[in-house]
Design an enzyme around this catalytic site. Sequence first.
Site, short mmCIF file in Angstrom:
data_model
loop_
_atom_site.label_atom_id
_atom_site.label_comp_id
_atom_site.label_asym_id
_atom_site.label_seq_id
_atom_site.Cartn_x
_atom_site.Cartn_y
_atom_site.Cartn_z
CG HIS A 196 -0.25 0.15 2.40
ND1 HIS A 196 0.64 -0.94 3.07
CD2 HIS A 196 -0.15 1.13 3.36
CE1 HIS A 196 1.29 -0.54 4.07
NE2 HIS A 196 0.66 0.87 4.39
CG ASP A 198 1.89 5.19 4.59
OD1 ASP A 198 1.26 4.24 4.67
OD2 ASP A 198 2.93 5.36 5.12
CG HIS A 253 5.18 0.89 2.62
ND1 HIS A 253 4.72 2.22 2.04
CD2 HIS A 253 4.63 0.88 4.17
CE1 HIS A 253 3.74 2.76 3.02
NE2 HIS A 253 3.91 1.88 3.96
NE ARG A 263 9.51 -4.56 10.67
CZ ARG A 263 8.81 -3.69 10.35
NH1 ARG A 263 7.53 -3.70 10.39
NH2 ARG A 263 9.52 -2.50 9.92
#
Length: 324
Positions: A196, A198, A253, A263
């Site tokens: 996607h 941002d 990303h 993570r």
Amino acid sequence: MVILSKPGIEQFSYVRNKQPAALFPPLIPIVDLSEPDSKHQMIKACEEFGFFKVINHGVPMEFISRLESEATQFFSLPLSQKEKTGQPKPYGYGNRRIGPNGDVGWLEYLLLTTNQDPNLPTENPDGFRVALNNYMAAVKKLACEILEMVADGLKIQPRNVLSKLMMDEQSDSVFRLNHYPPCPSSNGNVIGFGEHTDPQIISVLRSNNTSGLQISLRDGSWISVPPDHHSFFINVGDSLQVMTNGRFKSVKHRVLANSVKSRLSMIYFCGPPMSEKIAPLPCLMRGDQQSLYKEFTWFDYKTSAYNSRLADNRLINFEKIAAS
């Protein structure tokens, strides 16, 4: 132990037909804020990658470590306890489901506004709030510094033309904590968070030392971003792409689940006020250059973006809807 909501791993998305890694992948741009030429490095990175790493950023490490510790404790709570934060509509605790349109990922998250106290069902909610507020204030200052350096590099006057949008009391900035538990069955190809861009102006990202983040290059290939828990990473968002009339490109990303380690990422999304009109800045239009984008309000674009699937080209889709 973190338990993700059912269904199981077979219901998650995978990276198909993974391209072999390039023998000599391009290096992620690094901008040292202590260097006098950093604004020009920043402009070059925004034009070529829409993404860069920031070092010597001035955010105190104790703020970073404290929030990471508090977030780790939160995500270690039983699922029923975390859900007391409230369902993400859009703010609150989310597990697996990303948005209202069917996107899923191997993660859980906490999505917060930057101007309201969240409901935090932890043993020490005040400590969590202090950690959040200290971190967000420091990162907001960093984001403003970066946006003013971008303005300097583009020779925009006044230099706060971008930063004032997020300094406004009505700024629609949001903050997100993502936790990606280890995914033993992943083999490095389970989608933690799908590809996607941002929609905001910029996003300021920091994560622990676990790999998983990838960015897409202009040719459509993907490269992994080496983790660095001492540094920040900056994403160009759709709104800045529009304001620079396409000179900067918002970076696509994604995150792949790690098979061994969890993570944790922290993202500050720098948004303008809801009523702000977004359009190419006249001072960046050269000669008889035409605007590539029609003016829109942040409210309208945000509404459209969050009603789209992650992988949709939100700007193109929005332009089509606006023209219909």
